[in-house]
Design a protein around this motif. Structure first.
Motif, mmCIF file in Angstrom:
data_model
loop_
_atom_site.group_PDB
_atom_site.id
_atom_site.type_symbol
_atom_site.label_atom_id
_atom_site.label_comp_id
_atom_site.label_asym_id
_atom_site.label_seq_id
_atom_site.Cartn_x
_atom_site.Cartn_y
_atom_site.Cartn_z
ATOM 1 N N ARG A 118 0.832 -1.197 0.000
ATOM 2 C CA ARG A 118 0.000 0.000 0.000
ATOM 3 C C ARG A 118 0.871 1.254 0.000
ATOM 4 N NH1 ARG A 118 -3.781 0.860 -2.461
ATOM 5 N NH2 ARG A 118 -4.553 -1.192 -1.828
ATOM 6 N N VAL A 119 1.986 1.223 0.723
ATOM 7 C CA VAL A 119 2.914 2.350 0.746
ATOM 8 C C VAL A 119 3.408 2.663 -0.665
ATOM 9 C CG1 VAL A 119 5.234 3.072 1.460
ATOM 10 C CG2 VAL A 119 3.664 2.065 3.134
ATOM 11 N N GLN A 120 3.750 1.645 -1.418
ATOM 12 C CA GLN A 120 4.320 1.827 -2.745
ATOM 13 C C GLN A 120 3.332 2.442 -3.733
ATOM 14 O OE1 GLN A 120 5.724 -2.110 -3.671
ATOM 15 N NE2 GLN A 120 7.470 -1.974 -2.269
ATOM 16 N N SER A 121 2.044 2.180 -3.543
ATOM 17 C CA SER A 121 1.047 2.726 -4.469
ATOM 18 C C SER A 121 0.450 4.040 -3.991
ATOM 19 C CB SER A 121 -0.085 1.708 -4.672
ATOM 20 O OG SER A 121 -0.813 1.520 -3.464
ATOM 21 N N PHE A 122 0.704 4.399 -2.734
ATOM 22 C CA PHE A 122 0.009 5.526 -2.106
ATOM 23 C C PHE A 122 0.272 6.846 -2.812
ATOM 24 C CE2 PHE A 122 -0.066 8.863 1.279
ATOM 25 C CZ PHE A 122 -1.429 8.850 1.501
ATOM 26 N N GLN A 123 1.522 7.172 -3.078
ATOM 27 C CA GLN A 123 1.845 8.475 -3.639
ATOM 28 C C GLN A 123 1.206 8.679 -5.004
ATOM 29 O OE1 GLN A 123 3.368 10.879 -2.033
ATOM 30 N NE2 GLN A 123 3.205 12.314 -3.744
ATOM 31 N N GLY A 124 1.140 7.619 -5.810
ATOM 32 C CA GLY A 124 0.578 7.753 -7.145
ATOM 33 C C GLY A 124 -0.928 7.739 -7.186
ATOM 34 N N GLY B 286 8.568 3.245 -0.125
ATOM 35 C CA GLY B 286 9.057 2.004 -0.704
ATOM 36 C C GLY B 286 9.132 0.924 0.361
ATOM 37 N N ALA B 287 10.300 0.299 0.499
ATOM 38 C CA ALA B 287 10.474 -0.750 1.505
ATOM 39 C C ALA B 287 10.955 -0.184 2.837
ATOM 40 C CB ALA B 287 11.456 -1.804 1.007
ATOM 41 N N ARG B 288 11.201 1.127 2.900
ATOM 42 C CA ARG B 288 11.727 1.750 4.107
ATOM 43 C C ARG B 288 10.592 2.177 5.035
ATOM 44 N NH1 ARG B 288 14.387 7.804 4.334
ATOM 45 N NH2 ARG B 288 14.539 7.956 6.604
ATOM 46 N N MET B 289 10.806 2.021 6.365
ATOM 47 C CA MET B 289 9.800 2.452 7.328
ATOM 48 C C MET B 289 10.420 2.479 8.719
ATOM 49 S SD MET B 289 6.163 0.623 8.248
ATOM 50 C CE MET B 289 5.806 0.391 6.517
#
Length: 260
Positions: free
Chosen positions: A137-143, A247-250
């Motif tokens: 979900r993080v990876q798609s959130f910004q777009g 991305g994969a960072r959190m």
């Protein structure tokens, strides 16, 4: 009223300048009346106004569910809400129900008006979220925000289910409003917030954490940073708080065991 407006502007880039058309967000003012009294005027974008008003009352601790609301209508740009109990509207501030959240460091974070439920209760720790679902979900959130791409002038919040499925995607001029819209939409539709997590594009200061506690939301994931008071409160009240999610960072600041 449109939510965006075109402007002719002068755009500078290095030593060159160009006359271009820019798309800008429009401001909207939503007066909210509760039981006939003016409660607040929200500066927002003119979209999902009923969800905004409902979610704001929930995240402010005034209501717990739609059962506390007798009616809610938005007429001619004004939100009118009738509650079944108007104790929070007491004229005497000494008798008005007020919630105070106190961290282990003896910081006090007063929340205006009423609170529903036990103010000392921690968020239910039974719910778990798969890290892979959250990262997806993080990876798609910004777009997901076409408005942000077009204007750069909105914050976004995505309310997701326990399986990471997107339930509501809300945008507004301010991150608090976007948060409230997602909460309000979930309340309106009978979604159990205790089994959801919220993604947000904005910072997480203590007032945003207070909203999560009042809504009984177990996890917040932000692309940005939390403050010290937000981290203290998250640890005290059992909210999983994640920042710099890109991305994969959190970074996980509290209750990491909720992520599996």
């Amino acid at each position: 009223m449109p939510i965006t407006k075109p402007y002719r502007i002068l755009r500078l880039q290095g030593e060159t300048h160009t006359d271009v058309e820019d798309t800008v967000m429009c401001e909207y003012r939503l007066p909210v009346y509760v039981n006939g009294r003016h409660f607040i005027t929200l500066l927002c974008m003119e979209q999902d106004l009923d969800a905004l008003a409902l979610g704001h009352l929930c995240s402010s601790g005034v209501i717990h569910s739609t059962e506390d609301v007798q009616s809610l209508v938005v007429v001619e740009g004004v939100a009118h809400i009738t509650l079944r109990d108007d104790a929070f509207l007491a004229d005497d501030e000494a008798t008005r129900p007020v919630r105070t959240l106190t961290t282990t460091l003896d910081r006090q974070h007063p929340v205006a008006y009423a609170v529903c439920g036990d103010p000392a209760a921690r968020i239910n720790a039974d719910v778990r979220f798969k890290l892979a679902d959250v990262q997806k979900r993080v990876q798609s959130f910004q777009g997901d925000s076409e408005l942000f791409i077009a204007t750069g002038g909105v914050h976004s919040c995505a309310l997701c289910g326990a399986d990471g499925r997107l339930l509501y995607f809300m945008e507004d001029l301010g991150r608090h409003n976007a948060f409230d819209k997602a909460i309000g939409a979930a309340l309106r539709d009978g979604v159990a917030l205790s089994a959801c997590f919220m993604m947000t594009s904005g910072r997480i200061p203590s007032d945003m954490l207070i909203k999560a506690v009042n809504a009984r939301l177990p996890m917040i994931v932000s692309r940005s940073a939390p403050t010290d008071a937000a981290i203290d409160m998250a640890r005290e009240y059992g909210v999983t708080l994640c920042g710099f999610a890109r991305g994969a960072r959190m970074n996980i600041y509290s209750v990491p065991e909720r992520l599996i």
